[in-house]
Each structure stands twice: as C-alpha cells, then as structure tokens.
Design an enzyme around this catalytic site. Sequence first.
Site, PDB file in Angstrom:
ATOM      1  N   CYS A  34      28.420  52.282  33.979  1.00 24.73           N
ATOM      2  CA  CYS A  34      29.559  53.100  33.319  1.00 24.73           C
ATOM      3  C   CYS A  34      29.084  52.612  31.555  1.00 24.73           C
ATOM      4  O   CYS A  34      28.629  52.914  30.519  1.00 24.73           O
ATOM      5  CB  CYS A  34      31.094  52.455  33.660  1.00 24.73           C
ATOM      6  SG  CYS A  34      32.270  53.994  33.270  1.00 24.73           S
ATOM      7  N   TYR A  35      30.521  51.600  31.319  1.00 25.43           N
ATOM      8  CA  TYR A  35      30.526  50.759  29.774  1.00 25.43           C
ATOM      9  C   TYR A  35      28.881  50.143  29.746  1.00 25.43           C
ATOM     10  O   TYR A  35      28.285  50.830  28.841  1.00 25.43           O
ATOM     11  CB  TYR A  35      31.903  50.246  29.345  1.00 25.43           C
ATOM     12  CG  TYR A  35      31.639  49.302  28.271  1.00 25.43           C
ATOM     13  CD1 TYR A  35      32.487  49.922  27.473  1.00 25.43           C
ATOM     14  CD2 TYR A  35      30.233  48.345  27.631  1.00 25.43           C
ATOM     15  CE1 TYR A  35      32.170  49.093  26.206  1.00 25.43           C
ATOM     16  CE2 TYR A  35      30.436  47.504  27.214  1.00 25.43           C
ATOM     17  CZ  TYR A  35      31.346  48.198  25.726  1.00 25.43           C
ATOM     18  OH  TYR A  35      31.620  47.542  24.983  1.00 25.43           O
TER      19      TYR A  35
ATOM     20  N   GLU B 131      29.193  51.445  43.434  1.00 20.22           N
ATOM     21  CA  GLU B 131      30.268  49.975  44.196  1.00 20.22           C
ATOM     22  C   GLU B 131      31.592  50.436  44.670  1.00 20.22           C
ATOM     23  O   GLU B 131      32.200  49.744  45.667  1.00 20.22           O
ATOM     24  CB  GLU B 131      30.547  48.648  42.711  1.00 20.22           C
ATOM     25  CG  GLU B 131      31.714  48.681  42.302  1.00 20.22           C
ATOM     26  CD  GLU B 131      31.497  50.128  40.320  1.00 20.22           C
ATOM     27  OE1 GLU B 131      32.081  50.096  40.020  1.00 20.22           O
ATOM     28  OE2 GLU B 131      30.510  50.115  41.019  1.00 20.22           O
TER      29      GLU B 131
ATOM     30  N   SER C 110      47.594  25.555  54.898  1.00 19.46           N
ATOM     31  CA  SER C 110      48.413  26.551  55.180  1.00 19.46           C
ATOM     32  C   SER C 110      48.601  26.508  56.465  1.00 19.46           C
ATOM     33  O   SER C 110      49.291  26.593  57.190  1.00 19.46           O
ATOM     34  CB  SER C 110      49.081  27.678  53.985  1.00 19.46           C
ATOM     35  OG  SER C 110      48.177  27.631  54.285  1.00 19.46           O
TER      36      SER C 110
ATOM     37  N   ARG D 130      57.137  32.057  42.020  1.00 16.36           N
ATOM     38  CA  ARG D 130      55.636  31.447  41.982  1.00 16.36           C
ATOM     39  C   ARG D 130      55.322  30.371  41.663  1.00 16.36           C
ATOM     40  O   ARG D 130      54.901  29.454  41.571  1.00 16.36           O
ATOM     41  CB  ARG D 130      55.094  32.544  41.207  1.00 16.36           C
ATOM     42  CG  ARG D 130      54.796  33.816  42.636  1.00 16.36           C
ATOM     43  CD  ARG D 130      53.506  34.905  42.084  1.00 16.36           C
ATOM     44  NE  ARG D 130      53.922  35.960  42.502  1.00 16.36           N
ATOM     45  CZ  ARG D 130      53.165  36.054  44.147  1.00 16.36           C
ATOM     46  NH1 ARG D 130      51.728  35.090  44.289  1.00 16.36           N
ATOM     47  NH2 ARG D 130      52.685  37.496  44.338  1.00 16.36           N
TER      48      ARG D 130
ATOM     49  N   GLY E 232      46.666  28.558  57.371  1.00 16.32           N
ATOM     50  CA  GLY E 232      45.868  30.536  57.156  1.00 16.32           C
ATOM     51  C   GLY E 232      44.244  29.619  57.285  1.00 16.32           C
ATOM     52  O   GLY E 232      44.295  29.353  57.700  1.00 16.32           O
TER      53      GLY E 232
ATOM     54  N   ASP F 152      80.650  51.430  67.738  1.00 19.63           N
ATOM     55  CA  ASP F 152      81.973  51.679  67.323  1.00 19.63           C
ATOM     56  C   ASP F 152      82.373  51.738  65.934  1.00 19.63           C
ATOM     57  O   ASP F 152      83.423  52.065  65.340  1.00 19.63           O
ATOM     58  CB  ASP F 152      83.484  51.776  67.978  1.00 19.63           C
ATOM     59  CG  ASP F 152      82.893  52.560  69.151  1.00 19.63           C
ATOM     60  OD1 ASP F 152      82.239  53.670  69.184  1.00 19.63           O
ATOM     61  OD2 ASP F 152      83.957  52.263  70.002  1.00 19.63           O
TER      62      ASP F 152
ATOM     63  N   LYS G 287      37.737  37.464  51.799  1.00 19.45           N
ATOM     64  CA  LYS G 287      38.670  37.434  52.288  1.00 19.45           C
ATOM     65  C   LYS G 287      38.085  37.351  53.765  1.00 19.45           C
ATOM     66  O   LYS G 287      37.641  37.042  54.632  1.00 19.45           O
ATOM     67  CB  LYS G 287      39.389  38.197  52.515  1.00 19.45           C
ATOM     68  CG  LYS G 287      40.082  38.132  54.524  1.00 19.45           C
ATOM     69  CD  LYS G 287      41.198  36.739  53.684  1.00 19.45           C
ATOM     70  CE  LYS G 287      42.100  36.312  53.454  1.00 19.45           C
ATOM     71  NZ  LYS G 287      42.689  35.228  52.920  1.00 19.45           N
TER      72      LYS G 287
ATOM     73  N   GLY H 189      34.337  49.085  31.974  1.00 24.23           N
ATOM     74  CA  GLY H 189      35.031  48.180  31.014  1.00 24.23           C
ATOM     75  C   GLY H 189      35.895  49.490  30.323  1.00 24.23           C
ATOM     76  O   GLY H 189      35.412  50.071  30.346  1.00 24.23           O
TER      77      GLY H 189
ATOM     78  N   HIS I 215      30.185  54.925  39.463  1.00 27.03           N
ATOM     79  CA  HIS I 215      30.662  53.435  39.737  1.00 27.03           C
ATOM     80  C   HIS I 215      30.097  53.563  41.377  1.00 27.03           C
ATOM     81  O   HIS I 215      30.405  54.530  42.496  1.00 27.03           O
ATOM     82  CB  HIS I 215      32.000  53.497  39.938  1.00 27.03           C
ATOM     83  CG  HIS I 215      32.013  52.814  38.615  1.00 27.03           C
ATOM     84  ND1 HIS I 215      32.324  51.595  38.370  1.00 27.03           N
ATOM     85  CD2 HIS I 215      33.079  54.082  38.078  1.00 27.03           C
ATOM     86  CE1 HIS I 215      32.596  51.838  36.625  1.00 27.03           C
ATOM     87  NE2 HIS I 215      33.286  52.982  36.550  1.00 27.03           N
TER      88      HIS I 215
ATOM     89  N   ASP J 106      42.120  30.691  55.507  1.00 27.02           N
ATOM     90  CA  ASP J 106      41.362  30.174  54.296  1.00 27.02           C
ATOM     91  C   ASP J 106      41.597  28.599  53.994  1.00 27.02           C
ATOM     92  O   ASP J 106      40.591  28.208  54.053  1.00 27.02           O
ATOM     93  CB  ASP J 106      42.051  31.036  52.559  1.00 27.02           C
ATOM     94  CG  ASP J 106      42.071  32.413  52.581  1.00 27.02           C
ATOM     95  OD1 ASP J 106      41.619  32.824  53.174  1.00 27.02           O
ATOM     96  OD2 ASP J 106      43.070  33.283  51.843  1.00 27.02           O
ATOM     97  N   SER J 107      42.741  27.829  54.175  1.00 22.54           N
ATOM     98  CA  SER J 107      42.662  26.739  54.165  1.00 22.54           C
ATOM     99  C   SER J 107      42.897  26.022  55.534  1.00 22.54           C
ATOM    100  O   SER J 107      42.106  24.803  55.451  1.00 22.54           O
ATOM    101  CB  SER J 107      44.324  26.278  54.326  1.00 22.54           C
ATOM    102  OG  SER J 107      45.226  27.101  55.253  1.00 22.54           O
TER     103      SER J 107
END
Length: 539
Positions: free
Chosen positions: A102-103, A194, A246, A319, A248, A476, A395, A71, A192, A250-251
Amino acid sequence: MASSEDILQQAGSLGNLDRPQISILDFGSQYSHLIARRVRELNLYCELYSCQVSAEELGKHEITAIILSGGPSSVYDEGAPHVRKEVWDLISSRQIPVLGICYGMQELAYTFGGHVQPGLKHEYGKAHVQRIDPNHTSPLLHNMPDDFVMWMSHGDKLDKTPEGFKAVAKTSNAEFVIMENIEQKMWGLQFHPEVTHSPQGNIILRNFCIEIAGAKPNWIMTDYAAEFIESVRKQVGDGHVIGAVSGGVDSTVAAVLMTRAIGDRFHAVMVDNGCLRKDEAVTVVKRLREDCHVNLRCVDASERFLGLLKGVTDPEQKRKIIGRTFIDVFQEEADKIQADSGRCDYLLQGTLYPDVIESISYKGPSATIKTHHNVGGLPATMKLKLIEPLRELFKDEVRALGIALGIEENSVWRHPFPGPGLAIRILGEVTAERVKILQEADAIMIEELHKAGHYRAIGQAFVVLLPVKSVGVMGDGRTYEDVAAIRCVETTDYMTADFYHLPYEVMGAMSSRIINEVRGINRVCYDISSKPPATIEWE
C-alpha cells in the site's frame, strides 16, 4: 516519568539475541502488527521498526528481507514519512529483497521515479485483482490464480511505475496494483495481503519471504525458551528478580521461564488489587506454587487500591491509578527482598506485543488506542530494570511457548484478564459491593461456557457491569437494579476480533442464572460489536 526510549532500552527482552530476521518498516499503519503476525505464522522471525530507522541500527542485524508497511499519509504530503537514503544504500549494497504494501508500494514509486496520484475514487474493501499478462510468471504470484480477491484500503494510487519496474496486476479502479523489479529484488502491492479479508494473502507473503528472499522457517518456541534462559542467566548473573504475576497465561509463562533460568532467585509477587475474579488469589497461588514450582508470595492490597479508586469513573484515570499503585507495591516488595537477599535489580513483566503497539508509538508512528498498566509510565525513581520475555510475542505464540514448557493446558488456555482487573469492567465507580456483584456474574458466565463446551473456541469472555439501572419484576415486586453485558469474542492476535456467535440456549442459561443468583442484576445483554471499531474491553 521515564521516556518511551528509556523504557524500551530497559526492556531487555530477546532483542540482543540476533538471528536472521525479516525487518518490517512501519509507516504508521494499524495493520503493521498484522504483517508481523502473518510472517510469524510462517515460522519466520521478524521485527518491527520505524520507517525512519537508521542504517546503523538496521545494519547491526542479518536481514533476510524488508517489508514496507501501509500508512495513513500521502507520499507527497508535507512531513510524510520516508525511508532514509542511507537505508536504501544499505538495501542496495546487501541486495536485500523489498516488498512494499500500500503506502509502501507508493514509497517505492516515490523513491525510484514513479508517480502517485489521488484515485478517482477511494478503494476500500474487497476487490478483484487480475494479472495483466497471464503468461508472465511472477515469482510473487506462484500458485496464485489469474484473478483473485484482495483487501484494498487506499485513496492514492500509482499512475506511473518507476523505470525498471514491470506492471503485473490491476483492478477496475487501479492500473497498477502489483509491480516488480526482479533485477533489484523489489515488489509492490497496492492491497493488503496481511489482513484476514485477503484469503490468499498468506500465499503471496510466503512466496516473498521464503521463495524469493530465502528465509528459513525455523522460528519455534522451544528455541525461544532456550535462548531466553541463556540470555537472562548472563544478564542477571547471581542477582535476584521480582516478578509481576497475575496467574494469566502471559505472566504464568514468563514466571515459569524465569524460574527455569534462575530458580528461587526469582521472586514472583501476586498483588490482590481487590478487583480480581472470584477466588482468583487462592486458585493462582495454589497452581503456581504447587504445579509450576514458582517462588510466589501474594500481597493483599485490596483496601489500598479500592480506597484510591473511590469516586473515580474515568477509565484512563482508573488504569493510571492502578498502574502507578502496582509499581509502588512491587517496589515495596522488592525492597523487602533486597533486605533479605542483598540484591534485587530486575522486574519481570508479562507484557505482550499487542500491549506495546496499543500503548505507545512503538518502533513507528502508529496511533495510541489506550494505555496498559504494564507498558510505559515507569517512575524515574524506580530502581528496577525491566525484563519482558514476551514483549515481542502475540498471544497464540505465548500459548505455544507455554505448551513447549510443559505448562498444563488449563493454564495455557485461560482467557486473558486485564491488569486493572474488574475495575475496567465496572463502568463507573468501583466499589467493593460492585466488585462482588461482578465476580459472581463472571463466575457463572465462565462456568456455563465450560459446561456447554465453548470456552476453548472463544478468545476472551467476560461480563461488564454497566452504569445504568433497569426496571424489572421479580416475584410480585418491582426491582430497579444493575444491567450486565456479556462479551465473548473470537480472535487469534487480539488486535482484530469478532463477536462469538454463542447459541441462544447458552445465552439464555447465563442470563437466567445471573439474574436469579446474583443479587443486584436484573437484566443481561450480549455485546455483538467487532474490533475494530470497538475494542475488546469496554474501557
């Protein structure tokens, strides 16, 4: 406007299907999602919570282990986030193993009587970590060498470990970068593990999650699909669902899941917002209806969207306009379905975990980067409740789920396409003419990637139409036309990315074809920015 909490409660993904989990408490680090990602790669189920989550909420779940994230704060800052005392009591009573990163390590020190101070110098980047006692066999460092490289990103450091904690490793800048209390089942890391820059970090995470905590690596997509189908049948009953589709990955995956669950009572709606890729609507309708057997209708709202976008140049405004109009169109379509079927209570969306993390302060105080059209911002008057089966997935997990569902590879491996479409790849005002120019350039770029065999190796590829003009010579004559930029990135989690090293001959073929075949573009550039500091999309 509905609040973030209301939206999350409406989401209704798989959160109600309890299973043993590793709980990650987020202290606001941009790396928190990467911890979740790495844990998922071990085939372990995990969830992300605010660091200030209540013991009552955590106590509802079967928790195998807890990981405290990094953090941006110092543990001694006024208002710095801390784990609640009752959560520590829960951890103690259940003897839940804890790993602080870390934190998170500094939080362990702060809570149990150690001491943290500002370092003499900040430590960012790769550092050599050395065991303090090579003869000490820490279970966290099983199969690790005595000296290894890890990624550091901290200013404060420990100068005193809490009572009962043993110092395990150090760097040249910090005396305590690994500590452990085996009796209390607590470990702390100043680095870290990860991030991809820590090449052996996954070994440490595996040691903690599987070897120490005993988590079972049984998080697989076929189980996820079966559980979702069972859950949604109970949730929806004999009702109807409208789907935001859509085409894609995901959908498509979300639509196939819903179709498997309730058949034709799922009504997929594709909205042509006038900013789709070339021939996108026709191609998607054919694929989803004929190959995936999804009950799909396509609504041509292109004039409506382009009219609302006239004169708008600010990307956030684009958006929001597109997101608001999407919701309006879906509500109108839901009303029609309601009139036909008598009941439509739910809206399906293909929202992913990175969308959620980047859009709202989700389960923790992480920073907002940009809004997404399908996250947040639902009107208070909206009559539909959300179902988001992919909300907790990255994803590549969605792709694995698509393969498990038997969806064809071409659909599963399609590059992501943003909900606002080409509107956020046209910098400046969006017009029908500029959309047409970008559609043609984008189609050429994708065709050349397939032809050269690079498409599957790239996480996302697209063309951006810039709001600048360039002098050129064609034949030209002098030209003064638009500039296009090609963006190709390689990534697995879409939260970090690097530009794809496309061979010059492929770049040359793309540039030559776009300039010669697309009227309106006379210069092509290649984007070599990484994420961070850039984002994948330009807007």
